[in-house]
Design an enzyme around this catalytic site. Structure first.
Site, mmCIF file in Angstrom:
data_model
loop_
_atom_site.group_PDB
_atom_site.id
_atom_site.type_symbol
_atom_site.label_atom_id
_atom_site.label_comp_id
_atom_site.label_asym_id
_atom_site.label_seq_id
_atom_site.Cartn_x
_atom_site.Cartn_y
_atom_site.Cartn_z
ATOM 1 N N GLU A 263 44.480 37.741 34.870
ATOM 2 C CA GLU A 263 44.979 38.360 36.108
ATOM 3 C C GLU A 263 46.319 37.763 36.515
ATOM 4 O O GLU A 263 47.127 38.417 37.169
ATOM 5 C CB GLU A 263 43.936 38.226 37.217
ATOM 6 C CG GLU A 263 42.711 39.048 36.869
ATOM 7 C CD GLU A 263 41.806 39.366 38.039
ATOM 8 O OE1 GLU A 263 41.957 38.761 39.102
ATOM 9 O OE2 GLU A 263 40.931 40.236 37.860
ATOM 10 N N ASP B 198 33.981 49.303 37.556
ATOM 11 C CA ASP B 198 34.053 47.888 37.193
ATOM 12 C C ASP B 198 34.114 47.085 38.486
ATOM 13 O O ASP B 198 34.349 47.640 39.567
ATOM 14 C CB ASP B 198 35.310 47.630 36.340
ATOM 15 C CG ASP B 198 35.497 46.147 36.003
ATOM 16 O OD1 ASP B 198 34.487 45.479 35.708
ATOM 17 O OD2 ASP B 198 36.634 45.648 36.052
ATOM 18 N N SER B 199 33.973 45.783 38.335
ATOM 19 C CA SER B 199 34.085 44.905 39.502
ATOM 20 C C SER B 199 35.511 44.881 40.057
ATOM 21 O O SER B 199 35.713 44.537 41.210
ATOM 22 C CB SER B 199 33.675 43.491 39.094
ATOM 23 O OG SER B 199 34.445 43.078 37.976
ATOM 24 N N CYS C 241 32.008 47.237 32.834
ATOM 25 C CA CYS C 241 31.955 45.830 33.245
ATOM 26 C C CYS C 241 30.807 45.217 32.462
ATOM 27 O O CYS C 241 29.673 45.727 32.514
ATOM 28 C CB CYS C 241 31.693 45.744 34.740
ATOM 29 S SG CYS C 241 31.395 44.073 35.343
ATOM 30 N N ASN C 242 31.096 44.173 31.724
ATOM 31 C CA ASN C 242 30.039 43.574 30.897
ATOM 32 C C ASN C 242 28.947 42.939 31.743
ATOM 33 O O ASN C 242 27.770 43.024 31.407
ATOM 34 C CB ASN C 242 30.652 42.525 29.964
ATOM 35 C CG ASN C 242 31.423 43.167 28.839
ATOM 36 O OD1 ASN C 242 30.898 43.408 27.768
ATOM 37 N ND2 ASN C 242 32.674 43.497 29.094
ATOM 38 N N THR C 243 29.344 42.324 32.853
ATOM 39 C CA THR C 243 28.343 41.657 33.692
ATOM 40 C C THR C 243 27.395 42.703 34.298
ATOM 41 O O THR C 243 26.171 42.541 34.274
ATOM 42 C CB THR C 243 29.038 40.843 34.811
ATOM 43 O OG1 THR C 243 30.077 40.056 34.235
ATOM 44 C CG2 THR C 243 28.056 39.954 35.520
ATOM 45 N N TYR D 24 32.179 39.756 39.675
ATOM 46 C CA TYR D 24 30.732 39.883 39.532
ATOM 47 C C TYR D 24 30.193 38.769 38.607
ATOM 48 O O TYR D 24 29.010 38.476 38.601
ATOM 49 C CB TYR D 24 30.351 41.230 38.892
ATOM 50 C CG TYR D 24 30.463 42.465 39.767
ATOM 51 C CD1 TYR D 24 31.026 42.426 41.039
ATOM 52 C CD2 TYR D 24 29.984 43.688 39.298
ATOM 53 C CE1 TYR D 24 31.123 43.582 41.810
ATOM 54 C CE2 TYR D 24 30.071 44.845 40.058
ATOM 55 C CZ TYR D 24 30.641 44.795 41.315
ATOM 56 O OH TYR D 24 30.724 45.940 42.069
ATOM 57 N N GLY D 25 31.111 38.216 37.797
ATOM 58 C CA GLY D 25 30.701 37.325 36.695
ATOM 59 C C GLY D 25 29.988 36.061 37.103
ATOM 60 O O GLY D 25 29.316 35.439 36.287
ATOM 61 N N CYS E 155 33.871 40.879 27.701
ATOM 62 C CA CYS E 155 34.395 40.941 29.070
ATOM 63 C C CYS E 155 35.587 41.884 29.052
ATOM 64 O O CYS E 155 36.387 41.859 28.107
ATOM 65 C CB CYS E 155 34.825 39.554 29.538
ATOM 66 S SG CYS E 155 35.590 39.565 31.173
ATOM 67 N N THR E 156 35.678 42.703 30.092
ATOM 68 C CA THR E 156 36.716 43.745 30.096
ATOM 69 C C THR E 156 38.141 43.183 30.155
ATOM 70 O O THR E 156 39.088 43.887 29.825
ATOM 71 C CB THR E 156 36.505 44.670 31.306
ATOM 72 O OG1 THR E 156 36.307 43.857 32.458
ATOM 73 C CG2 THR E 156 35.324 45.563 31.096
ATOM 74 N N HIS E 157 38.308 41.946 30.594
ATOM 75 C CA HIS E 157 39.665 41.367 30.649
ATOM 76 C C HIS E 157 40.143 40.879 29.277
ATOM 77 O O HIS E 157 41.347 40.760 29.055
ATOM 78 C CB HIS E 157 39.696 40.164 31.603
ATOM 79 C CG HIS E 157 39.719 40.516 33.056
ATOM 80 N ND1 HIS E 157 38.710 41.224 33.661
ATOM 81 C CD2 HIS E 157 40.633 40.256 34.025
ATOM 82 C CE1 HIS E 157 38.994 41.365 34.950
ATOM 83 N NE2 HIS E 157 40.155 40.792 35.190
HETATM 84 N N1 DGL Z 1 34.510 42.930 34.683
HETATM 85 C C1 DGL Z 1 33.861 41.653 34.485
HETATM 86 C C2 DGL Z 1 33.156 41.681 33.114
HETATM 87 O O1 DGL Z 1 33.488 42.432 32.235
HETATM 88 C C3 DGL Z 1 34.847 40.503 34.541
HETATM 89 C C4 DGL Z 1 35.347 40.214 35.936
HETATM 90 C C5 DGL Z 1 34.258 39.783 36.883
HETATM 91 O O2 DGL Z 1 33.723 38.652 36.748
HETATM 92 O O3 DGL Z 1 33.906 40.568 37.754
HETATM 93 O O4 DGL Z 1 32.225 40.938 32.935
#
Ligand code: DGL
Length: 271
Positions: A156, A14-15, A77-79, A46-47, A188-190
């Protein structure tokens, strides 16, 4: 004795820390699996980055995990999934799975009306990857998609029940609810950490679909089909590699991951 492919670790990247929600779901469902997690904490988020940059980062993340001999890679990571999954699947010889397809599958199974809300980073929503995947399977779906960039920093900060977070979520989600959505995809993973607050705002008639649990179930099917599931005698475990060690990493990681961590190390990625 030579280790078999099934005994190798799973690679997850993930990012940053958010992908640990996916690791948590994996360890709950597949306790025998050993997980090597890479969080690209030096370059998060990464978003809000361009597709080419996210693709380059994702390639480097995957190369690091392959260098550690993983048997499969989960793009947690979705992005990164939205921008880079097709090229990773094409270029890498081990199975690569992302968070998009499992989330889409579950959303389509849950929706009755076909009115589906979608929230994620600017990159994920702007890529239209979810929208295309949903429409490919259900062309009549009514999609209400919204980039929700304020949510990652709030999670976060551990403001999971904070009045400010409630206000931000209401601002984002109320217009979607007014359009009559019966399913909301947390792309999104968060966002799984915001489920309790989202459930209060959205109410019992809206299904909340998060990518962590659906991805773990998808991974289980994929490992079984490929004959790569860890043998029952294997003891699981989690090793974490980071590209930078953020202040308070441990306390932040504990929010996302309840299982014990066996090792944390800071590494440089191959160019
Ligand atoms: N992990 C990213 C996602 O799931 C969220 C955090 C980021 O923007 O890197 O899209």
């Amino acid at each position: 004795m030579k280790a078999t492919a099934a005994e190798a670790s799973l690679g997850v990247f993930d990012s940053g820390v958010g992908g640990l929600t996916v690791v948590q779901a994996i360890t709950e469902l597949l306790p025998n699996e050993r997980v090597i997690y890479l969080g690209d904490t030096a370059r998060v988020p990464y978003g809000n980055k361009s597709p080419d940059t996210v693709k380059r980062f994702a390639r480097q993340d995957a190369a690091f995990l392959l260098g550690r001999g993983v048997k499969a890679i989960v793009v947690a990571c979705n992005t990164a999934t939205a921008f880079a999954l097709p090229s990773l699947v094409a270029d890498i010889s081990v199975p690569v799975i992302g968070v998009l397809a499992p989330g889409v599958e579950t959303a389509l199974a849950r929706t009755k009306s076909g009115r589906i809300g979608l929230i994620g980073t600017a990159g994920t929503i702007g890529s239209e990857a979810y929208q295309k995947a949903i429409r490919a399977l259900r062309p009549d779906a009514h999609l209400v998609a919204r980039a929700t960039p304020l949510l990652v920093p709030l999670v976060e900060e551990d403001w999971l029940q904070h009045a400010v977070t409630r206000q931000v979520l209401e601002e984002y989600v109320r217009p979607m609810l007014s359009e009559g959505i019966d399913t909301l995809v947390l792309a999104c993973t968060h966002y799984p950490l915001l489920k309790p607050l989202l459930a209060e705002i959205a109410g019992p008639d809206v299904a909340l679909v998060d990518s962590a649990t659906t991805c773990a179930a998808h991974l289980q099917r994929c490992l079984d089909m490929a004959g790569l599931a860890a043998p029952p005698a294997t003891s699981g475990g989690i090793e974490i590699f980071l590209t930078d060690r953020p202040a308070h990493f441990e306390s932040m990681a504990r929010r996302f991951l309840k299982s014990p961590i066996h090792r944390i190390e800071v590494v440089s990625l191959p160019e």
